[in-house]
Enzyme design. Structure first.
Site, PDB file in Angstrom:
ATOM      1  NE  ARG A  65      19.516  28.680   2.928  1.00 53.06           N
ATOM      2  CZ  ARG A  65      18.812  27.672   3.427  1.00 53.06           C
ATOM      3  NH1 ARG A  65      18.640  27.557   4.736  1.00 53.06           N
ATOM      4  NH2 ARG A  65      18.279  26.763   2.633  1.00 53.06           N
TER       5      ARG A  65
ATOM      6  CD  GLU B   6      25.599  27.360   6.686  1.00 50.52           C
ATOM      7  OE1 GLU B   6      25.306  26.312   6.069  1.00 50.52           O
ATOM      8  OE2 GLU B   6      24.762  28.097   7.212  1.00 50.52           O
TER       9      GLU B   6
ATOM     10  CG  HIS C   4      22.401  24.792   7.743  1.00 50.04           C
ATOM     11  ND1 HIS C   4      22.699  25.599   6.678  1.00 50.04           N
ATOM     12  CD2 HIS C   4      21.050  24.601   7.684  1.00 50.04           C
ATOM     13  CE1 HIS C   4      21.590  25.897   6.003  1.00 50.04           C
ATOM     14  NE2 HIS C   4      20.573  25.298   6.610  1.00 50.04           N
TER      15      HIS C   4
HETATM   16  C1  GLV Z   1      17.523  24.076   5.268  1.00 48.94           C
HETATM   17  O1  GLV Z   1      18.201  25.004   5.575  1.00 48.94           O
HETATM   18  C2  GLV Z   1      16.445  24.185   4.338  1.00 48.94           C
HETATM   19  O2  GLV Z   1      16.328  25.210   3.662  1.00 48.94           O
HETATM   20  O3  GLV Z   1      15.658  23.229   4.236  1.00 48.94           O
END
Ligand code: GLV
Length: 323
Positions: free
Chosen positions: A237, A266, A284
Site C-alpha cells: 500500500r 492514488e 495499482h
Molecule cells: C489490491 O491491492 C488488494 O488489496 O487486493
C-alpha cells in the site's frame, strides 16, 4: 428480499451470480460512487460489494443503516474501518489467497524491470536513440545471487521468496511473527531486524498490510540505511512508504531505483516521481491478471451471497460478530 449494492464495475460473472438470487443495484461505471452517492444508494440494501476506492470509515458506516455485509473486492481492507463495522454488527470480507501468486509475479516483474532498467530501455529504443552496442549501455543490477529483504512474510511475501529462490537469491525477512521452520528451511529465509534487512539487502520488497504501525515503515531514515545500489519494490500500500522521502532518495541516488505499484494518494503521485529515470511506475495492478481479477470479483459476490443467505461468508474478517 435482501438487496445488494455493487459500487463500481466488476467482472460480469459476479453480477450474474448475484442477480440470479437477489435484486442488485449495479453501478456499472469506472468512476464508481462518491461517498454521498454510496450512502444514498445503500439505503434499503443489506450488502455492499465494495472496492478499495470506496472509503468506508466510521462516519460512513454510521450511515449504512440495515447493511449486514461489506464484501470488499481486494485482499487489503484498509479502506474499511473494520472495528467500527464490527461495533455496528456489519460483516466485512476480503479476497485472500486467489491473488497471492499473481501479486507475487508482479512484485517480481517490478523488481526485474527496476533492476534491469526496462522502461528506460524501451523508451531508448522507441525514441530512436539506439545507435550502437556500448559496453555500459543501460547497465543495471544483477538479480541472481543478490539478497532480497522482504517486509511482511505472509502469503504474498513467501510467494515472492519462492520466485527469488529460483533466481538463486538469498532471502532475509522481517515480520512480527517468525515463519514456520519448514518454510524458513525450504526458502533458506532468515528472520532479521529491520535495520539488518535494510543494510544487507540488494532488493527490498514490501508485503505488509497498511496499519498505523506500518505507515511510513520506509522513510528517509530507512532509505539512508539501504545500499546505494539497492532497489525498493512496493506492491503493498502506498502509505507504507513516505513517498516524498523516496522521491528525494531516488533523485539523490541514496538508493539505486524503485518499482512502485501503489502510492500515498492514488491516483496522484509525488510529482518528482514522474521526472526520475530510476523508478518504474504502475497504476495499482499487481493482482490484475484477467483470471485473478475475475476470481476476486466472484469471491466478493460469493461472500455477499453467503451472508444474505444466512451462511457464514467464507472470508469473514470479523467472525466475532457471529458470536
Ligand atoms: C489490491 O491491492 C488488494 O488489496 O487486493
Amino acid at each position: 428480499m435482501s438487496k445488494i449494492l455493487i459500487t463500481k464495475r466488476v467482472y460480469p460473472e459476479a453480477v450474474d451470480l448475484l442477480t440470479r438470487s437477489f435484486p442488485v443495484d449495479y453501478e456499472a461505471t469506472d468512476a464508481g460512487l462518491s461517498t454521498p452517492q454510496l450512502i444514498e444508494r445503500a439505503r434499503g440494501c443489506q450488502a455492499i460489494v465494495s472496492q478499495l476506492t470506496d472509503k468506508l470509515g466510521a462516519d460512513v458506516l454510521a450511515q449504512l443503516e440495515g447493511v449486514k455485509i461489506i464484501a470488499n473486492v481486494a485482499v487489503g481492507y484498509d479502506n474499511i474501518d473494520v472495528p467500527a463495522a464490527t461495533a455496528r454488527g456489519i460483516m466485512v470480507t476480503n479476497t485472500p489467497g486467489v491473488l497471492t501468486e499473481t501479486t507475487a509475479d508482479f512484485a517480481f516483474t517490478l523488481l526485474m524491470a527496476a533492476a534491469r532498467r526496462i522502461p528506460e530501455a524501451h523508451a531508448f529504443v522507441h525514441s530512436g536513440q539506439w545507435k550502437t552496442w556500448l559496453i555500459d549501455l543501460l547497465a543495471g543490477q544483477d538479480i541472481h545471487g543478490a539478497t532480497l529483504g522482504i517486509f511482511g512474510f505472509g502469503r504474498i511475501g513467501i510467494a515472492v521468496a519462492r520466485r527469488a529462490r529460483g533466481f538463486g537469491m538469498n532471502i532475509l525477512y522481517c515480520d512480527a511473527f517468525p515463519a514456520a521452520p519448514e518454510i524458513e528451511s525450504e526458502l533458506g529465509a532468515r528472520l532479521v531486524s529491520k535495520d539488518e534487512l535494510l543494510r544487507s539487502s540488494d532488493f527490498v520488497s514490501l508485503h505488509v498490510p497498511l496499519l498505523p504501525e506500518t505507515k511510513h515503515l520506509i522513510g528517509a531514515a530507512e532509505l539512508a540505511l539501504m545500499k546505494p545500489t539497492a532497489v525498493l519494490i512496493n506492491t503493498a500500500r502506498g502509505p507504507v512508504v513516505d513517498e516524498a522521502a523516496l522521491a528525494d532518495a531516488l533523485e539523490r541516488r541514496v538508493i539505486w531505483s524503485a518499482g512502485l505499484d501503489v502510492f500515498e494518494q492514488e491516483p496522484a503521485l509525488h510529482p518528482k516521481l514522474l521526472t526520475l529515470p530510476n523508478v518504474v511506475l504502475a497504476p495499482h495492478i499487481a493482482s490484475a491478471s484477467i483470471a485473478t481479477r475475475r476470481r476476486m470479483s466472484m469471491m466478493a459476490a460469493e461472500n455477499a451471497a453467503a451472508a444474505l443467505s444466512g451462511q457464514r461468508p467464507p472470508n469473514l474478517l470479523n467472525p466475532e460478530i457471529l458470536g
